[in-house]
Write a protein that holds these residues in place. Structure first.
Motif, PDB file in Angstrom:
ATOM      1  N   HIS A 135       0.808  -1.213   0.000  1.00 40.09           N
ATOM      2  CA  HIS A 135       0.000   0.000   0.000  1.00 40.09           C
ATOM      3  C   HIS A 135       0.843   1.267   0.000  1.00 40.09           C
ATOM      4  O   HIS A 135       0.390   2.335  -0.422  1.00 40.09           O
ATOM      5  CB  HIS A 135      -0.904  -0.008   1.235  1.00 40.09           C
ATOM      6  CG  HIS A 135      -2.020   0.987   1.185  1.00 40.09           C
ATOM      7  ND1 HIS A 135      -2.776   1.213   0.060  1.00 40.09           N
ATOM      8  CD2 HIS A 135      -2.513   1.837   2.136  1.00 40.09           C
ATOM      9  CE1 HIS A 135      -3.684   2.139   0.313  1.00 40.09           C
ATOM     10  NE2 HIS A 135      -3.543   2.536   1.556  1.00 40.09           N
ATOM     11  N   LEU A 136       2.077   1.147   0.449  1.00 41.83           N
ATOM     12  CA  LEU A 136       2.928   2.321   0.633  1.00 41.83           C
ATOM     13  C   LEU A 136       3.096   3.163  -0.631  1.00 41.83           C
ATOM     14  O   LEU A 136       2.987   4.399  -0.565  1.00 41.83           O
ATOM     15  CB  LEU A 136       4.287   1.883   1.171  1.00 41.83           C
ATOM     16  CG  LEU A 136       5.288   2.990   1.528  1.00 41.83           C
ATOM     17  CD1 LEU A 136       4.713   3.913   2.588  1.00 41.83           C
ATOM     18  CD2 LEU A 136       6.594   2.371   2.018  1.00 41.83           C
ATOM     19  N   PRO A 137       3.355   2.577  -1.823  1.00 42.15           N
ATOM     20  CA  PRO A 137       3.538   3.429  -3.011  1.00 42.15           C
ATOM     21  C   PRO A 137       2.312   4.239  -3.389  1.00 42.15           C
ATOM     22  O   PRO A 137       2.441   5.272  -4.054  1.00 42.15           O
ATOM     23  CB  PRO A 137       3.887   2.416  -4.117  1.00 42.15           C
ATOM     24  CG  PRO A 137       4.391   1.217  -3.400  1.00 42.15           C
ATOM     25  CD  PRO A 137       3.611   1.164  -2.130  1.00 42.15           C
ATOM     26  N   SER A 138       1.124   3.800  -2.987  1.00 43.35           N
ATOM     27  CA  SER A 138      -0.094   4.536  -3.308  1.00 43.35           C
ATOM     28  C   SER A 138      -0.316   5.729  -2.396  1.00 43.35           C
ATOM     29  O   SER A 138      -1.141   6.589  -2.700  1.00 43.35           O
ATOM     30  CB  SER A 138      -1.313   3.598  -3.217  1.00 43.35           C
ATOM     31  OG  SER A 138      -1.212   2.544  -4.138  1.00 43.35           O
ATOM     32  N   VAL A 139       0.389   5.767  -1.287  1.00 42.75           N
ATOM     33  CA  VAL A 139       0.163   6.812  -0.287  1.00 42.75           C
ATOM     34  C   VAL A 139       1.337   7.781  -0.207  1.00 42.75           C
ATOM     35  O   VAL A 139       1.150   8.983  -0.008  1.00 42.75           O
ATOM     36  CB  VAL A 139      -0.087   6.174   1.104  1.00 42.75           C
ATOM     37  CG1 VAL A 139      -0.399   7.234   2.137  1.00 42.75           C
ATOM     38  CG2 VAL A 139      -1.198   5.150   1.027  1.00 42.75           C
TER      39      VAL A 139
END
Length: 455
Positions: A127-131
């Motif tokens: 999820h990190l790259p989307s945030v």
């Protein structure tokens, strides 16, 4: 054409949520299992089986968990894993504090924690790259890694004389941190957006140059658990950069237990000497902090793949100093031989994790992460078995006798350490090759290409 994504609301809550999540997982499930020996006066055989279950169950379920992460929305999944972790930890804290803990409860809870934590880690990394913007991946991953590294400092307290008091307090603190992570992740609002065309490079060049704010991709069409898991494994092993990462991580996980068996603490002696060794052991546990700082300072200037290769090439030869711990100046060799390789490994892992998050399609991040967990976990188990066999075989040689790995036989482990160092350096060569290809690859095409789709 790329549809503009709506403004994101409250993305800053991801980092506090991730830090809280790491605090809630800072003590490994295997360590919690070992603490039951003190709380419940359980036999070593039961503890061994419980630790084995806590280790093997997440590995066996890694690929299905990766498929699940790629099928669901990651934000709600992080909330669910945080709440489940908080509930299980709170139950363990309460029964430990009241003195009514039972082995069946501990067994089920520890296995459940191992599964939930694996799911939470894979989900957070996916999820990190989307945030977080691509330019902030390494700093955020470094901050999360630093918080996770505090776990080793709590282990002696949980296994010490005051374990009856410390264990419930640590479990309660971890439960609060897990609940806080669920609340913080609940504040996230990263929109899913169906897109027809997404620019995706087919070369190895670093995509950070694309200043594109990509929202969380919607789940692709389902093709069955087995086919989707196989697609993730196939992508990991066929994509050149991911394959190079896999080779290095698997080999390093295989050799690390063997090197640990041969790298020993300086032999005991005077009281002041023992105190110095104890202090140095605490200093060595700060190596991940030093490695994270180096990764943050150098990743922009050097590049992820070159930074990973350089960290391995520069730091791993220091491991050979562990063979000198029985010689004069043993504490210094012990410090350098443990601290520097650990810090270098941290630099490499942070660089590779952040680069994987950049080059992997969004709905394959869960499966590639799960594949790496499976492969490295199996390699670590194999390495532990090989290390034990090497120790037994060396003890069986009459020439070495009982002096193995003591003052008289300190250099016995040197050939094994040399093998581990050269094996690690050889495993990192593919990283250097793909880094050179990245530097020589042509610029990304101006016309967008259709992103890879799943079957």
């Amino acid at each position: 054409m790329i549809c503009p994504s709506p403004p994101r609301r409250r993305p800053s809550s991801f980092l506090p949520g991730g830090l809280s999540q790491q605090l809630g997982m800072c003590v490994p499930a295997g360590t919690i299992a070992f603490s039951t020996l003190i709380l419940l006066d359980t036999g070593f055989s039961e503890i061994g089986l419980l630790q084995m279950a806590a280790l093997l169950t997440p590995l066996l379920l890694a690929l299905p968990l990766g498929v699940l992460v790629d099928r669901v929305r990651r934000g709600p999944a992080l909330v669910v894993t945080g709440l489940l972790s908080a509930g299980v930890l709170a139950s363990l804290a309460v029964v430990s504090w009241l003195g009514v803990a039972g082995f069946p409860h501990f067994a089920v809870a520890i296995v459940a924690l191992a599964i939930v934590w694996t799911m939470g880690e894979v989900t957070r990394n996916a999820h990190l790259p989307s945030v977080v913007g691509r330019d902030r991946l390494v700093p955020v991953n470094a901050a999360l890694f630093c918080v996770a590294s505090i776990g080793p400092f709590t282990v002696p307290l949980m296994l010490g004389d005051d374990a009856d008091t410390v264990v419930p307090a640590v479990l309660a603190a971890m439960a609060v941190a897990s609940a806080a992570s669920a609340l913080l992740f609940r504040r996230l609002d990263v929109p899913e957006e169906h897109r027809l065309d997404v620019p995706e490079e087919r070369h190895f060049d670093v995509p950070e140059e694309r200043h594109l704010d990509v929202p969380e991709e919607p789940p692709g069409p389902r093709a069955g658990w087995w086919r989707e898991a196989a697609a993730g494994v196939r992508f990991t092993l066929t994509q050149p950069v991911l394959r190079a990462m896999t080779v290095y991580l698997v080999v390093s996980a295989l050799l690390e237990p063997l090197a640990d068996k041969m790298g020993r603490r300086p032999p005991g002696g005077e009281e002041g000497h023992d105190h110095l060794v104890a202090v140095l052991s605490l200093v060595i546990k700060t190596a991940p902090l030093a490695g994270a700082l180096v990764a943050v300072l150098l990743h922009r200037r050097v590049g992820a793949l070159r930074l990973a290769w350089s960290a391995v090439a520069v730091t791993q030869p220091f491991m050979l100093l562990c063979a000198l711990t029985g010689m004069p100046g043993g504490p210094l060799w012990y410090l350098l031989g443990e601290f520097v390789p650990w810090a270098g490994w941290t630099v490499a892992v942070l660089a590779l994790l952040s680069h994987r998050q950049v080059i992997t399609p969004g709905r394959l991040l869960g499966r590639t992460g799960a594949t790496l967990i499976l492969f490295t976990g199996l390699a670590a188990i194999a390495g532990t078995f090989v290390g034990i066999q090497v120790i037994h075989l060396t003890y069986a040689v009459p020439f070495f006798g009982e002096d193995l790995l003591t003052e008289a036989g300190a250099l016995v482990g040197l050939p094994v350490l040399v093998l581990c160092v050269f094996g690690t350096l050889a495993a990192a060569i593919p990283l250097l090759r793909v880094a050179r290809l990245a530097g020589s690859a042509p610029p990304a095409a101006t016309a967008p290409e259709v992103s890879p789709r799943e079957d």
